[in-house]
Write a protein that holds these residues in place. Structure first.
Motif, PDB file in Angstrom:
ATOM      1  N   ASP A 211     -30.055  17.491 -17.098  1.00 31.42           N
ATOM      2  CA  ASP A 211     -30.332  16.569 -15.986  1.00 31.42           C
ATOM      3  C   ASP A 211     -29.627  15.223 -16.154  1.00 31.42           C
ATOM      4  O   ASP A 211     -30.179  14.165 -15.857  1.00 31.42           O
ATOM      5  N   GLY A 212     -28.388  15.269 -16.652  1.00 27.09           N
ATOM      6  CA  GLY A 212     -27.598  14.050 -16.759  1.00 27.09           C
ATOM      7  C   GLY A 212     -27.927  13.160 -17.934  1.00 27.09           C
ATOM      8  O   GLY A 212     -27.401  12.057 -18.045  1.00 27.09           O
ATOM      9  N   ARG A 213     -28.789  13.617 -18.815  1.00 25.16           N
ATOM     10  CA  ARG A 213     -29.194  12.825 -19.966  1.00 25.16           C
ATOM     11  C   ARG A 213     -28.951  13.619 -21.247  1.00 25.16           C
ATOM     12  O   ARG A 213     -28.837  14.839 -21.221  1.00 25.16           O
ATOM     13  N   VAL A 214     -28.890  12.909 -22.362  1.00 26.90           N
ATOM     14  CA  VAL A 214     -28.833  13.569 -23.662  1.00 26.90           C
ATOM     15  C   VAL A 214     -30.245  13.964 -24.060  1.00 26.90           C
ATOM     16  O   VAL A 214     -31.131  13.113 -24.176  1.00 26.90           O
ATOM     17  N   SER A 215     -30.439  15.265 -24.234  1.00 28.76           N
ATOM     18  CA  SER A 215     -31.757  15.773 -24.610  1.00 28.76           C
ATOM     19  C   SER A 215     -32.016  15.604 -26.092  1.00 28.76           C
ATOM     20  O   SER A 215     -33.064  15.115 -26.511  1.00 28.76           O
ATOM     21  N   THR A 216     -31.047  15.997 -26.905  1.00 29.27           N
ATOM     22  CA  THR A 216     -31.184  15.858 -28.354  1.00 29.27           C
ATOM     23  C   THR A 216     -29.819  16.001 -29.002  1.00 29.27           C
ATOM     24  O   THR A 216     -28.905  16.606 -28.437  1.00 29.27           O
ATOM     25  N   VAL A 217     -29.658  15.422 -30.162  1.00 26.01           N
ATOM     26  CA  VAL A 217     -28.429  15.517 -30.951  1.00 26.01           C
ATOM     27  C   VAL A 217     -28.820  15.937 -32.353  1.00 26.01           C
ATOM     28  O   VAL A 217     -29.766  15.385 -32.932  1.00 26.01           O
ATOM     29  N   GLY A 218     -28.115  16.923 -32.903  1.00 27.23           N
ATOM     30  CA  GLY A 218     -28.451  17.343 -34.255  1.00 27.23           C
ATOM     31  C   GLY A 218     -27.527  18.418 -34.767  1.00 27.23           C
ATOM     32  O   GLY A 218     -26.579  18.839 -34.100  1.00 27.23           O
TER      33      GLY A 218
END
Length: 251
Positions: A211-218
């Motif tokens: 939805d146009g956002r960063v959900s998670t980084v890993g």
């Protein structure tokens, strides 16, 4: 390192990308994953300065891309979009030669020829270098476009869905080549992709968007968990042990 700080892009009244903030470390493979419409390709093209940001900053090795000349940026960062449609009939070698334009300005030198040959050899295209693109299979043609990007000899290689229209066998071959690009050539490879299992098998870092956002980084180990995957893709997942690591199975 590529750094995005509060980057956003708005289309019309309803579609907004961002604000997104994350870092892509130098070296290795970073995969941008997420469902259709998540904003992955838009973020990639903003990193490659093919689209302007509405707000926020993107820096490459500490330099703001908006203040960097196109020629200098093209010597640091190369990007390959999904839409590869060359109307003129080209051979593989002619196509790969376009990657040298930031240096040659259209006048190919002996040094340029060296980089062209190295990229063609690296992607196992030597036997096809004098064939026209319309004489190649989809997988061979996709490798030719990647070779063009590698011939640009940049620290950062950005690829928008390089597995698009490839079958499973050619997708595996492509990912192995891109992994080698990072490990052998020392490039930083950033890939937009849909398949979370390919991302987990070949990437060092996963940036998940929704939805146009960063959900998670890993790392793949941090992302390949049922609760994390369900939050990204909005569908139930099971994670099982596969021969090369964890595999996500959705149902």
């Amino acid at each position: 390192m590529i750094t995005l700080e509060n980057v956003s892009k708005t289309y019309g009244a309803e579609t907004t990308i961002g604000p997104v903030s994350f870092e892509i470390p130098a070296g290795g493979v970073t995969a941008l994953v997420g469902p259709n419409g998540a904003g992955k390709s838009t973020v990639l093209t903003m990193m490659g300065r093919l689209q302007e940001v509405d707000s926020g900053t993107i820096t490459v090795n500490g330099r703001d891309i908006t203040g960097t000349s196109s020629r200098e940026l093209a010597k640091t960062l190369a990007i390959l979009r999904q839409e590869n449609h060359f109307i003129t009939r080209l051979t593989v070698r002619q196509l790969v030669g376009f990657g040298r334009y930031p240096y040659s300005r259209g006048r190919i030198t002996v040094e340029d020829e060296k980089y062209i040959s190295e990229a063609i050899d690296f992607l196992n295209l030597t036997a096809y270098e004098n064939r026209y693109l319309d004489q190649l299979s989809g997988g061979q043609r996709q490798r030719a476009y990647v070779a063009m990007v590698l011939a640009q000899d940049t620290d950062y290689v950005l690829l928008d869905e390089p597995l698009n229209n490839l079958d499973m066998q050619h997708s595996v071959q492509m990912m192995k080549q891109l992994r080698r690009t990072a490990d052998v050539l020392g490039r930083t490879v950033v890939i937009v992709m849909h398949d979370i299992n390919f991302a987990a098998a070949y990437a060092d870092q996963i940036v998940a968007m929704n939805d146009g956002r960063v959900s998670t980084v890993g790392t793949p180990a941090e992302i390949m968990r049922p609760d994390v995957l369900q939050g990204i893709f909005h569908t139930p997942f099971e994670v099982v042990d596969g021969p090369a690591g964890p595999l996500a199975v959705y149902y």
